[in-house]
Design an enzyme around this catalytic site. Structure first.
Site, PDB file in Angstrom:
ATOM      1  N   ASP A 173       7.817   5.167  -0.788  1.00 50.78           N
ATOM      2  CA  ASP A 173       8.472   5.886   0.278  1.00 50.78           C
ATOM      3  C   ASP A 173       8.292   5.055   1.733  1.00 50.78           C
ATOM      4  O   ASP A 173       7.301   4.152   2.027  1.00 50.78           O
ATOM      5  CB  ASP A 173       7.922   7.204   0.602  1.00 50.78           C
ATOM      6  CG  ASP A 173       6.897   7.334   1.096  1.00 50.78           C
ATOM      7  OD1 ASP A 173       5.828   6.705   0.492  1.00 50.78           O
ATOM      8  OD2 ASP A 173       6.610   8.268   1.907  1.00 50.78           O
ATOM      9  N   GLU A 214       4.026   9.187   0.857  1.00 49.27           N
ATOM     10  CA  GLU A 214       2.750   8.753   1.547  1.00 49.27           C
ATOM     11  C   GLU A 214       2.968   8.833   3.202  1.00 49.27           C
ATOM     12  O   GLU A 214       2.256   9.156   3.996  1.00 49.27           O
ATOM     13  CB  GLU A 214       2.466   7.248   1.337  1.00 49.27           C
ATOM     14  CG  GLU A 214       0.941   6.754   1.891  1.00 49.27           C
ATOM     15  CD  GLU A 214       1.178   6.059   3.232  1.00 49.27           C
ATOM     16  OE1 GLU A 214       0.168   5.791   3.649  1.00 49.27           O
ATOM     17  OE2 GLU A 214       2.298   6.067   3.704  1.00 49.27           O
TER      18      GLU A 214
END
Length: 358
Positions: A66, A119
């Site tokens: 991400d 994250e």
């Protein structure tokens, strides 16, 4: 364009902000078997997980797929790839995917690649994987300028300050918006006063405003979120108590607080076997190793729960994280693959036999 460059360009070209990672995960999952991984799948929460080899000695390559929103348009100019995630952290992730697929593991070793989701938000990807593994070693894919070996990150507290009342005249009662702003300002100033001048920022606290909201329409409300970075050597409780103490000063103005997130700082032994492997691998590439600690917070902090030798490593300049000029030098990315391949082989040999390499 080489397979290594293609993988990174394709992945950077697929937008994958937190909570919107599915397309990028599908792409990576489909590509990994062709890169040398025995098995690849998407787990229950959406992480991409690939494995290679069998045995009790697991080595984990932990990256994240991400990104934050925005960024420059993906493009290649000469030796430079521009785009969101090129540095943070698809460059390091792709380098691990390529290197891990190439290596020949020692006997009784298993290599696991995790492309974690979330994250940049709530770390839901790594939090789901934590109880599923007991690794003997871990490499976290984060930018370290190819030569850097990252052994520590600061912690993080997200504190939400809030206040409300039924209304009042500002000439007599400044109200929730003012009281929350004053409390937040005092917290931020206190953090600045604790700055350890002359030392790495990783050993000093800092604070920033993430968001603020308020209104006065009869009823008055205010809400502000603070990002407090907890230095290496500090504790979460120490900084929670700081917030509590200052909010109590504004109790008559109804200022309260909640802790939305609390991640402790973590630093590893600079002489652990993973760090030693990277020093050897870098020198074999004629690069001088540099041990660093970082001012941010990462899935590295959560992976501390595995209590195994660990460092963070990867290509890319971390000062470009989250910026509109995010880009990676492709020759450095390719060099990091060679470093990773050597380091993984050394770590595999050590965890399999217990024989050192330095």
């Amino acid at each position: 364009m080489s397979a290594e460059r293609n993988l990174l360009f394709d992945l950077v070209s697929i937008a994958s902000a937190s909570y919107k990672e599915a397309e990028a995960c599908d792409y990576l999952n489909a590509r990994l078997p062709s890169l040398g991984w025995d098995k690849s799948y998407i787990d229950y929460v959406g992480n991409v997980v690939a494995t290679k080899g069998e045995g009790d000695n697991e080595i984990i390559l932990l990256g994240h797929i991400d990104t934050v929103e925005g960024g420059p348009k993906p493009k290649v100019e000469d030796d430079t790839l521009w785009g969101r995630g090129a540095v943070d952290a698809k460059g390091p992730l792709c380098a691990m995917a390529i290197a891990g697929g190439k290596v020949k593991l020692a006997r009784n070793c298993k290599l696991t690649l995790i492309a974690a989701i979330g994250e940049e938000s709530d770390s839901r990807g790594i939090l789901y994987r934590l109880p599923l593994h007991k690794p003997k070693a871990c490499i976290v894919g984060e930018p370290s300028n190819t030569r850097g070996i990252t052994i520590g990150y600061r912690g993080c507290i997200r504190a939400i300050l809030k206040a409300k009342d039924g209304g009042g005249h500002r000439s007599a009662d400044a109200g929730p918006l003012t009281s929350v702003t004053l409390a937040a300002s005092e917290i931020l100033n206190r953090l600045r006063s604790n700055d350890q001048s002359g030392k790495s920022i990783a050993y000093s606290p800092s604070g920033a405003i993430v968001s603020m909201r308020g209104q006065e329409r009869g009823r008055r409300t205010a809400k502000m979120e603070l990002d407090i970075r907890v230095p290496i050597g500090g504790t979460l409780e120490e900084y929670r108590l700081l917030v509590e103490k200052i909010c109590k000063k504004y109790k008559k103005y109804k200022v309260e607080y909640d802790i939305a997130l609390a991640i402790p700082p973590h630093v590893t032994d600079k002489n652990n076997i993973v760090a030693k492997a990277f020093r050897t691998a870098l020198r074999r590439q004629k690069l001088e190793p540099r041990v660093v600690v970082k001012s941010g917070t990462a899935d590295f902090n959560h992976a501390a729960a595995w209590d195994c030798p660990m460092v963070a490593y990867g290509p890319g300049d971390s000062t470009l994280d989250h910026t509109m000029t995010e880009h990676i030098v492709l020759s450095e990315y390719l060099k990091s693959i060679d470093v990773l391949e050597t380091a993984i082989v050394l770590i595999s040999s050590y965890v399999s036999s217990g024989v050192g390499f330095l």
